[in-house]
Design an enzyme around this catalytic site. Structure first.
Site, PDB file in Angstrom:
ATOM      1  CB  CYS A  42      -0.830  -0.055   1.414  1.00 18.14           C
ATOM      2  SG  CYS A  42      -1.701   1.309   0.883  1.00 18.14           S
ATOM      3  CG  ASP A  44      -1.334   4.019   5.064  1.00 16.95           C
ATOM      4  OD1 ASP A  44       0.595   4.501   6.448  1.00 16.95           O
ATOM      5  OD2 ASP A  44      -1.734   3.827   5.957  1.00 16.95           O
ATOM      6  NE  ARG A  46      -0.648   5.106   8.544  1.00 14.05           N
ATOM      7  CZ  ARG A  46      -1.925   5.336   8.852  1.00 14.05           C
ATOM      8  NH1 ARG A  46      -2.431   5.653  10.629  1.00 14.05           N
ATOM      9  NH2 ARG A  46      -2.498   4.580   8.059  1.00 14.05           N
ATOM     10  CG  HIS A  98      -1.648  -1.184   5.865  1.00 11.26           C
ATOM     11  ND1 HIS A  98      -2.124  -0.491   6.947  1.00 11.26           N
ATOM     12  CD2 HIS A  98      -2.238  -0.636   4.844  1.00 11.26           C
ATOM     13  CE1 HIS A  98      -2.847   0.599   5.662  1.00 11.26           C
ATOM     14  NE2 HIS A  98      -2.405   0.435   4.690  1.00 11.26           N
ATOM     15  CB  CYS A 101      -6.533  -0.669   4.359  1.00 14.23           C
ATOM     16  SG  CYS A 101      -5.640   0.218   2.981  1.00 14.23           S
TER      17      CYS A 101
HETATM   18 CO    CO Z   1      -3.058   0.981   2.631  1.00 14.35          CO
END
Ligand code: CO
Length: 210
Positions: A42, A44, A46, A98, A101
């Protein structure tokens, strides 16, 4: 110092440290890229792949998009997969989802977000295919996390159904496809236990050339 100046300053420090620790570091990387892992994760912020699994530069080939989707008409993702397998000869393709999400969460709601709703539609399909199991989970957060797992499983299957992975298997190249999920809560990865390394493990409807 503004944010972008900080980035350049940190970069200079990183490059200096890298050469101090290993004078041949950049020379070696410049000459050769030989990662054994393709990470499909992803976008993302993080989830920095190398940092999470303790791999150095040159060790992980990476493709990221919102909610780690592998679509059979996405030329971007397919090109990464083809280059990784045919040219770099990676041994492992790992789809990493994750918990928590935002893409998965958005795909469970009716609130429109714009163009991305078309992309997240793929997760709505996964939701529909697993409607009974998901609807039986009362807690919304737990249901979202379960959909994140099911989404990883669906994307692992999508990787295996590509001509790219099936061609590699047909010529006897070892490529193993895995599904992992990361928890933002404790920083730990969990293996979803999918280890797919041959066409026998995929439904006959998707098999090519056999
Ligand atoms: Co995500």
């Amino acid at each position: 110092m503004n944010l972008l100046d900080e980035c350049f300053a940190a970069n200079r420090l990183w490059a200096k440290d890298a050469v101090e620790n290993d004078p041949e570091f950049f020379k070696r990387l410049e000459a050769l890229q030989r990662p054994e892992i393709l990470w499909i994760g992803c976008s993302d912020s993080r989830l920095p792949p190398n940092e999470i699994i303790g791999r150095r530069s040159g060790e992980v080939f990476v493709h990221r998009n919102v909610a780690n989707l592998v679509e059979h008409t996405d030329v971007n993702c397919l090109s990464v997969l083809q280059y990784a397998i045919d040219v770099l000869q990676v041994k492992h393709v790992i789809v990493v989802g994750h918990y928590g999400c935002g893409g998965v969460r958005a795909a469970m709601q009716s609130q429109p977000l714009g163009l991305i709703d078309n992309w997240l539609r793929h997760i709505r399909d996964v939701h529909l295919w697993n409607r009974d199991e998901l609807n039986a989970i009362a807690d919304l957060e737990a249901r979202t996390d379960r959909l994140a797992e099911l989404n990883v499983e669906a994307q692992v299957a999508n990787v295996c159904h590509t001509t790219i992975v099936q061609d590699a298997w047909r010529r006897g190249q070892t490529v193993t496809v895995h599904g992992w999920i990361y928890s933002l809560h404790d920083g730990l990865l969990r293996d979803l236990g999918m280890v797919i390394e041959s066409p026998d493990q995929i439904p006959p409807e998707y098999r090519l050339f056999y």
